[in-house]
Motif scaffolding. Structure first.
Motif, mmCIF file in Angstrom:
data_model
loop_
_atom_site.group_PDB
_atom_site.id
_atom_site.type_symbol
_atom_site.label_atom_id
_atom_site.label_comp_id
_atom_site.label_asym_id
_atom_site.label_seq_id
_atom_site.Cartn_x
_atom_site.Cartn_y
_atom_site.Cartn_z
ATOM 1 N N LEU A 39 -28.926 -8.472 -75.875
ATOM 2 C CA LEU A 39 -27.627 -9.065 -76.194
ATOM 3 C C LEU A 39 -27.697 -10.575 -76.405
ATOM 4 C CD1 LEU A 39 -25.274 -7.105 -73.746
ATOM 5 C CD2 LEU A 39 -25.795 -6.612 -76.151
ATOM 6 N N GLY A 40 -27.018 -11.039 -77.441
ATOM 7 C CA GLY A 40 -26.857 -12.457 -77.680
ATOM 8 C C GLY A 40 -28.113 -13.176 -78.106
ATOM 9 N N ILE A 41 -28.164 -14.470 -77.778
ATOM 10 C CA ILE A 41 -29.312 -15.286 -78.170
ATOM 11 C C ILE A 41 -30.219 -15.598 -76.987
ATOM 12 C CG2 ILE A 41 -28.096 -16.285 -80.123
ATOM 13 C CD1 ILE A 41 -27.777 -18.857 -78.496
ATOM 14 N N VAL A 42 -29.936 -15.016 -75.837
ATOM 15 C CA VAL A 42 -30.836 -15.193 -74.690
ATOM 16 C C VAL A 42 -32.210 -14.572 -74.959
ATOM 17 C CG1 VAL A 42 -31.233 -14.649 -72.264
ATOM 18 C CG2 VAL A 42 -28.981 -15.454 -73.001
ATOM 19 N N PRO A 43 -32.281 -13.327 -75.452
ATOM 20 C CA PRO A 43 -33.604 -12.734 -75.725
ATOM 21 C C PRO A 43 -34.356 -13.485 -76.823
ATOM 22 C CG PRO A 43 -31.877 -11.049 -75.657
ATOM 23 C CD PRO A 43 -31.189 -12.369 -75.718
ATOM 24 N N LYS A 44 -35.550 -13.954 -76.538
ATOM 25 C CA LYS A 44 -36.325 -14.723 -77.517
ATOM 26 C C LYS A 44 -36.582 -13.932 -78.793
ATOM 27 C CE LYS A 44 -39.707 -17.351 -76.404
ATOM 28 N NZ LYS A 44 -40.999 -17.856 -75.880
ATOM 29 N N LYS A 45 -36.707 -12.617 -78.658
ATOM 30 C CA LYS A 45 -36.996 -11.752 -79.796
ATOM 31 C C LYS A 45 -35.947 -11.879 -80.893
ATOM 32 C CE LYS A 45 -37.732 -6.865 -80.968
ATOM 33 N NZ LYS A 45 -37.826 -5.483 -80.403
ATOM 34 N N LEU B 216 -9.218 -17.933 -84.034
ATOM 35 C CA LEU B 216 -10.635 -17.959 -83.671
ATOM 36 C C LEU B 216 -11.410 -16.949 -84.509
ATOM 37 C CD1 LEU B 216 -12.148 -18.094 -80.118
ATOM 38 C CD2 LEU B 216 -12.675 -16.108 -81.510
ATOM 39 N N LEU B 217 -12.649 -17.292 -84.805
ATOM 40 C CA LEU B 217 -13.584 -16.349 -85.417
ATOM 41 C C LEU B 217 -14.532 -15.876 -84.324
ATOM 42 C CD1 LEU B 217 -14.901 -14.999 -87.948
ATOM 43 C CD2 LEU B 217 -16.376 -17.022 -88.064
ATOM 44 N N TRP B 218 -14.555 -14.551 -84.103
ATOM 45 C CA TRP B 218 -15.497 -13.997 -83.121
ATOM 46 C C TRP B 218 -16.734 -13.543 -83.884
ATOM 47 C CZ3 TRP B 218 -18.906 -10.854 -81.030
ATOM 48 C CH2 TRP B 218 -19.106 -10.912 -79.640
ATOM 49 N N ALA B 219 -17.851 -14.199 -83.592
ATOM 50 C CA ALA B 219 -19.068 -14.010 -84.372
ATOM 51 C C ALA B 219 -20.084 -13.150 -83.624
ATOM 52 C CB ALA B 219 -19.681 -15.372 -84.697
ATOM 53 N N GLY B 220 -20.345 -11.997 -84.170
ATOM 54 C CA GLY B 220 -21.368 -11.129 -83.600
ATOM 55 C C GLY B 220 -22.721 -11.409 -84.216
ATOM 56 N N TRP B 221 -23.639 -10.478 -84.089
ATOM 57 C CA TRP B 221 -24.995 -10.682 -84.566
ATOM 58 C C TRP B 221 -25.644 -9.339 -84.846
ATOM 59 C CZ3 TRP B 221 -25.396 -8.587 -79.875
ATOM 60 C CH2 TRP B 221 -24.708 -9.171 -78.818
ATOM 61 N N SER B 222 -26.712 -9.392 -85.621
ATOM 62 C CA SER B 222 -27.410 -8.177 -86.040
ATOM 63 C C SER B 222 -28.411 -7.738 -84.973
ATOM 64 C CB SER B 222 -28.148 -8.434 -87.358
ATOM 65 O OG SER B 222 -29.126 -9.454 -87.178
ATOM 66 N N GLY B 223 -29.010 -6.590 -85.223
ATOM 67 C CA GLY B 223 -30.071 -6.118 -84.338
ATOM 68 C C GLY B 223 -29.575 -5.235 -83.216
ATOM 69 N N LYS B 224 -30.517 -4.782 -82.419
ATOM 70 C CA LYS B 224 -30.210 -3.870 -81.319
ATOM 71 C C LYS B 224 -29.305 -4.534 -80.288
ATOM 72 C CE LYS B 224 -32.466 -0.830 -77.946
ATOM 73 N NZ LYS B 224 -33.756 -0.366 -77.384
ATOM 74 N N ASN B 225 -28.315 -3.786 -79.810
ATOM 75 C CA ASN B 225 -27.476 -4.284 -78.734
ATOM 76 C C ASN B 225 -27.066 -3.138 -77.824
ATOM 77 O OD1 ASN B 225 -24.617 -3.381 -79.868
ATOM 78 N ND2 ASN B 225 -25.700 -4.407 -81.540
ATOM 79 N N GLU B 226 -27.368 -3.276 -76.558
ATOM 80 C CA GLU B 226 -27.053 -2.272 -75.555
ATOM 81 C C GLU B 226 -26.134 -2.895 -74.511
ATOM 82 O OE1 GLU B 226 -27.898 0.854 -75.632
ATOM 83 O OE2 GLU B 226 -29.328 0.808 -77.297
ATOM 84 N N TRP B 227 -24.904 -2.395 -74.471
ATOM 85 C CA TRP B 227 -23.910 -2.986 -73.566
ATOM 86 C C TRP B 227 -24.007 -2.316 -72.202
ATOM 87 C CZ3 TRP B 227 -21.732 -7.271 -75.573
ATOM 88 C CH2 TRP B 227 -21.814 -7.420 -76.951
ATOM 89 N N ASN B 228 -25.069 -2.640 -71.490
ATOM 90 C CA ASN B 228 -25.292 -2.065 -70.161
ATOM 91 C C ASN B 228 -26.150 -3.023 -69.347
ATOM 92 O OD1 ASN B 228 -28.025 -1.648 -71.003
ATOM 93 N ND2 ASN B 228 -27.473 0.350 -71.862
ATOM 94 N N PHE B 229 -26.506 -2.597 -68.130
ATOM 95 C CA PHE B 229 -27.291 -3.455 -67.245
ATOM 96 C C PHE B 229 -28.792 -3.263 -67.409
ATOM 97 C CE2 PHE B 229 -23.383 -2.803 -64.477
ATOM 98 C CZ PHE B 229 -22.828 -4.030 -64.815
ATOM 99 N N THR B 230 -29.193 -2.218 -68.125
ATOM 100 C CA THR B 230 -30.620 -1.925 -68.237
ATOM 101 C C THR B 230 -31.247 -2.670 -69.408
ATOM 102 O OG1 THR B 230 -29.991 0.112 -69.427
ATOM 103 C CG2 THR B 230 -30.473 0.301 -67.066
ATOM 104 N N GLU B 231 -30.777 -2.388 -70.624
ATOM 105 C CA GLU B 231 -31.328 -3.060 -71.800
ATOM 106 C C GLU B 231 -30.473 -4.223 -72.279
ATOM 107 O OE1 GLU B 231 -33.653 -0.820 -74.774
ATOM 108 O OE2 GLU B 231 -32.532 0.920 -74.027
ATOM 109 N N GLY B 232 -29.278 -4.374 -71.722
ATOM 110 C CA GLY B 232 -28.423 -5.487 -72.113
ATOM 111 C C GLY B 232 -29.094 -6.846 -72.017
ATOM 112 N N PRO B 233 -29.765 -7.163 -70.908
ATOM 113 C CA PRO B 233 -30.393 -8.476 -70.776
ATOM 114 C C PRO B 233 -31.463 -8.778 -71.821
ATOM 115 C CG PRO B 233 -30.123 -7.471 -68.615
ATOM 116 C CD PRO B 233 -29.778 -6.414 -69.625
ATOM 117 N N ILE B 234 -32.053 -7.741 -72.422
ATOM 118 C CA ILE B 234 -33.111 -7.982 -73.404
ATOM 119 C C ILE B 234 -32.661 -7.730 -74.849
ATOM 120 C CG2 ILE B 234 -34.979 -7.539 -71.767
ATOM 121 C CD1 ILE B 234 -35.287 -4.749 -73.002
#
Length: 279
Positions: A85-91, A65-83
């Motif tokens: 991480l991944g492709i959920v945030p529209k930004k 398998l290839l595990w594909a990450g992404w660029s930009g800000k990433n916060e692995w927590n409950f506060t800023e994680g939702p905005i």
């Protein structure tokens, strides 16, 4: 038993990563496959692809398998994680979808059919205004992967099992599956790993053998620990996956570095073989 390991392509030394040496080192530990992790969405060059293909040919090692990450800000927590991480945030969605497309092209070059990532905190509320646009984006991405004969795998953790099940069903392309991280559901406080298999077990196509403890602080994830010392309950979990028809690799991930990481991985190989009665 097909035991794998996660190998990361990151940091200052990534250009010097000797894939052949890493593959041989893994084989000497009783490991037969790996997931190659590109956590920042970069490194998908022809030169790197050639090195991987050559190392696979010379060693007979399998890249599952290839595990594909992404660029930009990433916060692995409950506060800023939702905005962040991944492709959920529209930004970040547009650029990260392009990076996941690049990962698909790269995976084709190295002969890998499964690509996984963290999509982010998928909305549990079906009436959330961002839910359907996200599904539309994921469906388009999965169809693109399908055109190359590939599968798109969601790594577990940031959503409940039923939310992930619903999302795969709504995408409906037939090539959306799960990279089941056995600790992440615990670390994010989303579910018991054993119970999760009852919900989405038929979609598990690869795994992260990892262990952890539930959060004890409402703002922070739980703590990863050595396999066998947390709450994933592998003596029940491994046989349950096999009973569900899972025949893929059990890919070890240990989120530390150095000699301790190597010794913990070696211990986990023995631990897994003992569970299924192998020597």
């Amino acid at each position: 038993m097909n035991i794998g390991v996660l190998i990361r392509y990151e940091g200052e030394l990534k250009e010097k990563l000797n894939f052949k040496e890493r593959f041989i080192e893994a084989q000497e530990m009783g490991i037969s496959s790996c997931q190659l992790c590109f956590p920042t969405g970069e490194g998908y060059t022809d030169q790197v692809a050639e090195k991987i293909v050559s190392a696979v040919k010379e060693t007979g090692f399998n890249v599952s398998l290839l595990w594909a990450g992404w660029s930009g800000k990433n916060e692995w927590n409950f506060t800023e994680g939702p905005i962040t991480l991944g492709i959920v945030p529209k930004k970040f969605r547009k650029i990260r979808v392009k990076e996941l497309e690049a990962a698909s092209v790269f995976a084709e070059k190295i002969g890998v059919k499964d690509i996984a990532t963290h999509v982010g905190f998928i909305p549990e509320n079906l009436t959330d205004k961002e839910y359907e646009p996200l599904i539309k984006t994921l469906r388009k991405l999965c169809l693109s992967y399908k055109s190359r004969g590939q599968n798109f795998l969601f790594e577990t953790g940031q959503e409940t099992p039923v939310t992930l099940l619903r999302t795969i069903e709504k995408i409906g392309t037939g090539n959306a599956f799960i990279n089941f991280d056995m600790a992440n559901l615990i670390l994010y406080g989303k579910a018991n790993s054993v119970d999760a298999v009852r919900v989405f077990g038929k979609y598990v196509r690869n795994t992260h053998v990892k262990d952890g403890l539930y959060p004890t602080d409402g703002m922070k994830l739980g703590r990863e620990v050595k396999v066998g010392e947390g709450l994933a309950n592998f003596p029940v979990l491994i046989p349950m996956l096999i009973e569900c028809g899972y025949d893929g690799p059990f890919t070890i991930e240990r989120e530390i570095s150095g000699d301790k990481q190597k010794s913990d991985i070696a211990d986990t190989v023995t631990y897994l073989k003992n569970i299924v009665g192998e020597k």
